[in-house]
Scaffold this active site. Structure first.
Site, PDB file in Angstrom:
ATOM      1  N   CYS B  97     -41.614  47.474 -10.694  1.00 13.91           N
ATOM      2  CA  CYS B  97     -42.876  48.179 -10.973  1.00 13.91           C
ATOM      3  C   CYS B  97     -42.942  49.562 -10.313  1.00 13.91           C
ATOM      4  O   CYS B  97     -42.274  50.482 -10.756  1.00 13.91           O
ATOM      5  CB  CYS B  97     -44.057  47.295 -10.569  1.00 13.91           C
ATOM      6  SG  CYS B  97     -45.582  47.777 -11.393  1.00 13.91           S
ATOM      7  N   HIS B 198     -43.298  41.229 -12.250  1.00 13.58           N
ATOM      8  CA  HIS B 198     -43.623  40.544 -10.997  1.00 13.58           C
ATOM      9  C   HIS B 198     -43.442  39.065 -11.291  1.00 13.58           C
ATOM     10  O   HIS B 198     -42.776  38.684 -12.223  1.00 13.58           O
ATOM     11  CB  HIS B 198     -45.071  40.835 -10.596  1.00 13.58           C
ATOM     12  CG  HIS B 198     -45.334  42.260 -10.278  1.00 13.58           C
ATOM     13  ND1 HIS B 198     -44.982  42.813  -9.088  1.00 13.58           N
ATOM     14  CD2 HIS B 198     -45.916  43.247 -11.001  1.00 13.58           C
ATOM     15  CE1 HIS B 198     -45.349  44.100  -9.075  1.00 13.58           C
ATOM     16  NE2 HIS B 198     -45.912  44.387 -10.222  1.00 13.58           N
TER      17      HIS B 198
END
Lengths: 474, 248
Positions: B97, B198
């Site tokens: 990310c 994630h």
């Protein structure tokens, strides 16, 4: 007139829901707000309101404050039901809950952080407690500093006395520029230093993912003279000098005994006054919650012009019993017990694990993990928690269920728990698995169950329908 | 002491630690230790020295905006040039990310403000108002030629576009991926693996954990090094339950 219609609408909806056997905790308020957007403001007018906000400990702290005030006998307390802490739930409480006596009524309202920003100005609370700020379903609430800013914007629409956690840098910062109305509660700094030195904490493979490590103003790492847990402690910024404020109410404790055991003895000090208390709801974090509650109740009594407010508040804290999903113990046959601990974010899970790892009666442990909207769709938060440093102290056998039991099973396994000591089942068989956990638990031991929010609701429903257990959670 | 050892460099663990990022480090650690490999986890944060020869796998997670702003100077200007060289030399990186975005050339915020990034890999990101927040399923082709499914969770408002020197890491089966348009997720440049996932990403996806471990150990001990067999029964159960859950 408009408010009249709005109130009537809310009450009608409530009656309707009750008639069809449904709980009516938010819809009546939602309806009222539709008819009159100022419904909360009008309903709150002239009422003595205490709000409790923060990411963890809202329910427990409001519950403690309520029970303490009720124990005085000359006040009636009205509060919102756990979970109904958004504008709609608060409107429902203010409009539909009528005092049953002619005693003075105190409203104790746990308020969601984002909702607080919107409705604090309407509520005009006399006292506002901010417990702490930990990461909490970031996919729903956004960043922690935003949460703090939400609370700040709410506070500025009130003239409430602020009761702030001195050990949480994010919360303590809310007192800046509001010094004249801020009071701080927290651990005694000397006490923390003593305990840190005398009882050093265990270390795991990896540190827990921590919040608020750096000063948001200076981008410099906070230093700590001492710590209680997570980012709570006697912090200071070496650059701007911002530091854990001195406390008005502080906890003096000694970890020679464990706060995870019922009846843990500690002291709360206010200036020259000092009282000895016994912890009614166990857990290190409940030292903070108790201190926050004693602070709020003392300040309330002061506003009411009562004598010896601090002494009275401390004494009242002995009247507190566990709240919904928080440390309530249910007696089972064979002297066994069942205890459900709601865990909804990393800080809550960390505290509960720490609690179970220390509790002398913890002989069995079960996790239930769901990922519905009310839980946060993202289950990754379970990896933010440091299981690793506590796993050796947890019960040998661990049971795992919930809609996302696969994720939780792996989480526990990766903490160092052998696969053969793990047992799992889908949510449909959660009660069966729980029964097995109870059967396999040694006599006199307690089975601790750690579900997140919708898993807890689901489990409760199943316990009622499959085991015929009645509303033990009240 | 085992003959084989591995050091995981955990970058900015005090700032980049969102959404279970530490689970990735724990997965690398666990699947290496279970094979009898000696593992050291080295934390490298602001002001800490970065010595590339000490690190076999580097991990960069994602952070909140406030936290990412705090470390930007140190990452871009102090450690940036060293990280660039490490990536060019084929060091194994896993970046999630924010860590992924920061390795790229720039991040264009939705109000037009352009944030310079590290420029270690040829990608750029444009911020949009709408966030992609959902469970995801991807497909990845392993060096053996076998294709496996991978489960994750994405939460990002950035749309990332890959330049010609960078290959996509995975194919999107469910979810938005890099930009919601081209059907790909993440980036791979040499041994630098990047993804928005994630979840945590690695624990449920043992095949990817092993890919990173084997690549890093081949780097260190030569192409002949073979990662010892290790059961992935419990990881696969978690993966399959997640896939089942996502497919309703």
């Amino acid at each position: 007139m408009r408010f009249g219609i709005s109130k009537l609408a809310a009450k009608t909806v409530k009656l309707g829901l009750r008639l069809i056997g449904r709980g009516a905790t938010t819809l009546p308020g939602k309806t009222a707000l539709k008819f009159d957007p100022d419904a909360i403001k009008k309903a709150a007018e002239g009422k003595f309101i205490i709000t409790v906000t923060g990411t963890n400990g809202k329910t427990t702290t409001s519950h403690m404050i309520s029970e303490m005030i009720a124990s005085f006998g000359d006040y009636e307390v009205i509060n919102n039901i756990s979970g109904a802490n958004l504008a709609s739930g608060i409107a429902t409480t203010l409009i539909c809950e009528k005092p049953k006596t002619d005693k003075k009524t105190i409203y104790v309202l746990e308020t969601d952080e984002a909702a607080f920003a919107k409705i604090a100005g309407s509520l005009k609370p006399k006292i506002s407690v901010v417990t702490n700020l930990f990461r909490d379903q970031l996919d729903r609430y956004g960043e922690l500093t935003h949460t703090r800013d939400f609370i700040a914007s709410g506070i500025d629409k009130t003239s409430a006395k602020l009761i702030l956690n001195s050990d949480d840098s994010l919360v303590a910062a809310l007192g800046r520029g509001r010094e004249d109305r801020s009071l701080f509660f927290g651990m005694s700094k000397e006490s923390m230093t003593y305990n840190n030195k005398t009882y050093p904490s265990r270390k795991g493979v990896l540190k827990a993912s921590s919040d608020a490590v750096y000063c948001p103003e200076c981008k410099v790492k906070y230093e700590y003279n001492s710590r209680s847990f997570s980012h709570l402690g006697d912090f200071y910024c070496p650059s701007c000098g911002f530091k854990s404020p001195s406390t008005t109410y502080e906890v003096i404790y000694d970890l020679k005994n464990s706060p995870s055991d019922e009846g843990y003895v500690f002291e709360i000090k206010k200036g020259e006054e000092k009282e000895t208390l016994s912890l009614k709801i166990p857990g290190m974090h409940n030292l903070y919650n108790t201190c926050a509650a004693v602070s709020a109740v003392t300040e309330m009594l002061k506003l009411e012009g009562r004598e010896e407010p601090f002494k009275k508040a401390c004494k009242a804290s002995s009247e507190v019993k566990a709240a919904f999903g928080r440390m309530e113990k249910i007696d089972l046959s064979g002297g066994k017990k069942l205890c459900i601990l709601l865990v909804k974010n990393p800080a809550g899970l960390d505290r509960s694990l720490s609690f179970v790892s220390e509790a002398h009666d913890a002989k069995s442990l079960m996790f239930l993990l769901n990922s519905n909207i009310a839980d946060g769709k993202d289950v990754s938060w379970i990896w933010d928690v440091d299981f690793e440093s506590k796993v050796d102290q947890l019960p040998k056998k661990i049971y795992v269920s919930g809609e996302r039991y696969g994720d939780m099973l792996l989480r526990v396994n990766y903490s160092g728990k052998d696969q053969k000591d793990l047992e799992c089942a889908p949510m449909a068989d959660a009660v069966k698995l729980l029964k097995k956990a109870v059967e396999e638990c040694e006599e006199g031991g307690c089975v601790y169950v750690l579900p997140n929010y919708t898993a807890m609701l689901d489990l409760r429903g199943r316990l009622v329908s499959e085991l015929g257990i009645k509303d033990f959670w009240k | 002491m085992s003959e084989i050892n591995l050091t995981i460099g955990h970058f900015y663990p005090d700032l980049l630690n969102l959404y279970g990022d530490r689970g990735n480090v724990l997965a690398l650690y666990t699947r290496a230790v279970r094979r009898g490999i000696d593992v050291t986890i080295k934390e490298i944060s602001i002001g800490d020295e970065l010595n590339p020869s000490e690190i076999d796998i580097a991990f960069l997670g994602g952070g909140q905006d406030n936290e990412q702003n705090i470390l930007k100077d140190d990452l871009v200007h102090v450690k940036g040039p060293i990280i660039k060289n490490m990536i060019e030399d084929g060091k194994v990186f896993l970046c999630i990310c924010g860590g992924y975005q920061m390795l790229g050339k720039y991040y264009l915020e939705h109000d037009g403000n352009k944030l310079e990034c590290l420029g270690a890999i040829d990608i750029y990101t444009e911020g949009k108002k709408e966030r992609f927040i959902q469970d995801t399923i991807y497909e990845i082709e392993l060096p053996s030629g076998k294709t496996v499914k991978v489960a994750g969770f994405e939460n990002h408002s950035g749309r990332t576009h890959l330049g010609p020197s960078v290959k996509p890491f995975m194919k999107v089966i469910k979810g938005a991926g890099n930009n919601g348009e081209d059907g790909f997720e993440g980036a791979r440049y040499k041994n630098c693996f990047c993804t928005y996932s994630h979840g945590s990403f690695l624990p449920k996806n043992a095949a990817v954990t092993d890919l990173l471990l084997e690549t890093a150990l081949k780097n260190k001990y030569g192409e002949d090094y073979v990662l010892p067999e290790l059961s992935s029964e419990i990881e696969d159960l978690a993966l399959n339950k997640a896939l089942e859950y996502l497919n309703g």
